[in-house]
Scaffold this active site. Structure first.
Site, PDB file in Angstrom:
ATOM      1  N   GLY A  13       0.154  10.462  10.831  1.00 31.06           N
ATOM      2  CA  GLY A  13      -0.251   9.074   9.822  1.00 31.06           C
ATOM      3  C   GLY A  13       0.969   8.944   8.925  1.00 31.06           C
ATOM      4  CB  SER A  19       2.405   7.952   4.250  1.00 32.92           C
ATOM      5  OG  SER A  19       2.952   6.845   4.970  1.00 32.92           O
ATOM      6  CB  ILE A  20      -1.826  10.321   1.783  1.00 32.25           C
ATOM      7  CG1 ILE A  20      -2.134   9.416   0.660  1.00 32.25           C
ATOM      8  CG2 ILE A  20      -2.514  11.657   1.801  1.00 32.25           C
ATOM      9  CD1 ILE A  20      -3.640   8.978   0.611  1.00 32.25           C
ATOM     10  CG  ASP A  65      -2.750   3.543  20.178  1.00 36.19           C
ATOM     11  OD1 ASP A  65      -3.859   4.242  19.594  1.00 36.19           O
ATOM     12  OD2 ASP A  65      -2.792   2.436  20.903  1.00 36.19           O
ATOM     13  CB  VAL A  66      -5.407   8.158  17.249  1.00 41.24           C
ATOM     14  CG1 VAL A  66      -4.351   9.013  16.499  1.00 41.24           C
ATOM     15  CG2 VAL A  66      -5.862   6.947  16.321  1.00 41.24           C
ATOM     16  CB  ALA A  96     -11.029  -1.850   9.307  1.00 42.16           C
ATOM     17  CE1 TYR A 156     -11.007   2.064   2.159  1.00 43.44           C
ATOM     18  CE2 TYR A 156     -13.306   2.879   2.525  1.00 43.44           C
ATOM     19  CZ  TYR A 156     -12.021   3.073   2.657  1.00 43.44           C
ATOM     20  OH  TYR A 156     -11.282   4.092   3.218  1.00 43.44           O
ATOM     21  CE  LYS A 163     -10.971   6.761   5.421  1.00 41.85           C
ATOM     22  NZ  LYS A 163      -9.626   7.758   5.923  1.00 41.85           N
ATOM     23  CB  THR A 194      -0.147   4.420   0.672  1.00 42.84           C
ATOM     24  OG1 THR A 194      -1.515   3.802   1.224  1.00 42.84           O
ATOM     25  CG2 THR A 194      -0.602   5.663  -0.152  1.00 42.84           C
ATOM     26  CG  LEU A 195       2.080   0.128   4.887  1.00 40.89           C
ATOM     27  CD1 LEU A 195       3.143  -1.026   4.390  1.00 40.89           C
ATOM     28  CD2 LEU A 195       2.788   0.786   6.292  1.00 40.89           C
TER      29      LEU A 195
HETATM   30  O1  0WE Z   1      -8.628   3.656   3.528  1.00 40.18           O
HETATM   31  C1  0WE Z   1      -7.839   2.951   2.781  1.00 40.18           C
HETATM   32  C2  0WE Z   1      -7.252   1.941   3.498  1.00 40.18           C
HETATM   33  C3  0WE Z   1      -7.489   1.727   5.038  1.00 40.18           C
HETATM   34  C4  0WE Z   1      -7.026   0.572   5.422  1.00 40.18           C
HETATM   35  C5  0WE Z   1      -6.145  -0.389   4.886  1.00 40.18           C
HETATM   36  C6  0WE Z   1      -5.712  -1.682   5.564  1.00 40.18           C
HETATM   37  C7  0WE Z   1      -4.917  -2.633   5.018  1.00 40.18           C
HETATM   38  C8  0WE Z   1      -4.256  -3.415   5.908  1.00 40.18           C
HETATM   39  C9  0WE Z   1      -7.420   0.253   6.799  1.00 40.18           C
HETATM   40  N1  0WE Z   1      -7.152  -0.847   7.383  1.00 40.18           N
HETATM   41  C10 0WE Z   1      -6.444  -1.723   7.034  1.00 40.18           C
HETATM   42  N2  0WE Z   1      -6.152  -2.965   7.681  1.00 40.18           N
HETATM   43  C11 0WE Z   1      -5.137  -3.695   7.169  1.00 40.18           C
HETATM   44  O2  0WE Z   1      -5.159  -4.692   8.080  1.00 40.18           O
HETATM   45  N3  0WE Z   1      -8.069   3.465   1.440  1.00 40.18           N
HETATM   46  C12 0WE Z   1      -8.708   4.259   0.641  1.00 40.18           C
HETATM   47  C13 0WE Z   1      -7.244   2.149   0.601  1.00 40.18           C
HETATM   48  C14 0WE Z   1      -8.169   1.296   0.282  1.00 40.18           C
HETATM   49  O3  0WE Z   1      -8.258   0.179   0.961  1.00 40.18           O
HETATM   50  C15 0WE Z   1      -9.327  -0.687   0.320  1.00 40.18           C
HETATM   51  C16 0WE Z   1      -9.455  -0.177  -0.980  1.00 40.18           C
HETATM   52  C17 0WE Z   1      -8.673   1.023  -0.960  1.00 40.18           C
HETATM   53  C18 0WE Z   1      -8.896   1.999  -2.153  1.00 40.18           C
HETATM   54  C19 0WE Z   1      -9.645  -1.821   0.871  1.00 40.18           C
HETATM   55  C20 0WE Z   1     -10.534  -2.507   0.125  1.00 40.18           C
HETATM   56  C21 0WE Z   1     -10.861  -1.969  -1.127  1.00 40.18           C
HETATM   57  C22 0WE Z   1     -10.241  -0.880  -1.574  1.00 40.18           C
END
Ligand code: 0WE
Length: 256
Positions: A13, A19-20, A65-66, A96, A156, A163, A194-195
């Site tokens: 990751g 990155s964390i 690629d997991v 997602a 989210y 999660k 983060t990214l």
């Molecule tokens: O777990 C996450 C982020 C995970 C993530 C982020 C993305 C952005 C780009 C998964 N999939 C995608 N797909 C993409 O296309 N976090 C804990 C960070 C996060 O993401 C959010 C948050 C927080 C906090 C999304 C919406 C609301 C809050």
């Protein structure tokens, strides 16, 4: 003071220096662990090579690629060859489709649900199954989660559901692997810049909200996630498994 001296780990990751996974990898490295890294896609290969390369020219860096069982098998076959065994694994992988993190949760598509769960939750099971045979002296598996698993966090959406599956999987894996002295835990981190957070609507306001409402009145620092990751990897956490540790400046305890 090198509490992970002689331990071998693999980190899934790392995307860039924010990155964390990179924060925890650096902490594991400083504590004496020897690490392998994986990257997802050619786009991130250079980043990971540049970062992980600072740990020495012979640092193991592998594509993964997991969602591919074949690539997972290949990673652990190479680790078996190069390290001979394994003690630590970090899972810091989530995805997602962007549209699923924007609109109304009600509109989550079957495909977005499938992808989010495959990449972000099933992968912990697949990786743990492949890692376990190499953890012949016990081990510590750490996965990253977020508060959206237990409470509704606007936008989210399906990631929160994925999660929740990751956290439940952590408990079932902890039971499954416990007799082999392999521990499985989650770190639930407060929001980090983060990214994965980039471009998420209202993210800056979310950081401000945590700063205003968390008991410690601030946001989490990457090195604090590193320190918790090192603790969970160490013998200090030898009796801790199946848990979700909140590393969020206390935000999760608040009711209002
Ligand atoms: O777990 C996450 C982020 C995970 C993530 C982020 C993305 C952005 C780009 C998964 N999939 C995608 N797909 C993409 O296309 N976090 C804990 C960070 C996060 O993401 C959010 C948050 C927080 C906090 C999304 C919406 C609301 C809050």
């Amino acid at each position: 003071m090198s509490i992970l001296q002689g331990k071998f780990g693999v980190v899934f990751g790392v995307a860039n220096k924010r990155s964390i996974a990179w924060a925890i990898a650096q902490a594991w490295h400083r504590a004496g662990a020897k690490l392998a890294f994986t990257y997802q896609g050619e786009r991130l290969k250079e980043n990971v090579e540049e970062l992980a390369g600072t740990f020495g020219p012979d640092t193991l860096i592998l594509p993964c690629d997991v969602t591919s069982d074949a690539q997972i098998d290949s990673v652990f076959a190479t680790i078996q060859q190069r390290f001979g065994r394994l003690d630590l694994m970090l899972h810091s992988v989530a995805f997602a489709p962007r549209e699923a993190l924007e609109g109304d949760f009600l509109n989550t598509s079957r495909e977005a649900f499938r992808v989010a769960h495959d990449v972000s939750a099933y992968s912990l099971i697949g990786l743990s199954r492949a890692a376990a045979p190499l953890m012949d002296q016990g081990g510590s598996i750490v996965a990253m989660s977020y508060y959206g698993a237990e409470k509704v966090v606007p936008h989210y959406n399906v990631m929160g559901v994925a999660k929740a599956a990751l956290e439940a999987s952590t408990r079932y894996l902890a039971d499954s692997l416990g007799q082999r002295k392999i521990r499985v835990n989650c770190i639930s981190a407060g929001p980090m810049n983060t990214l994965a957070a980039r471009g998420i609507a209202g993210f800056t306001d979310m950081l401000k909200h945590y700063e205003a409402h968390a008991p410690l009145r601030r946001n989490v620092l990457p090195e604090e996630l590193g320190a918790t990751g090192t603790f969970l990897a160490s013998d200090g956490a030898a009796a801790i498994t199946g848990q979700v540790l909140y590393v969020d400046c206390g935000y999760q305890i608040m009711g209002m």
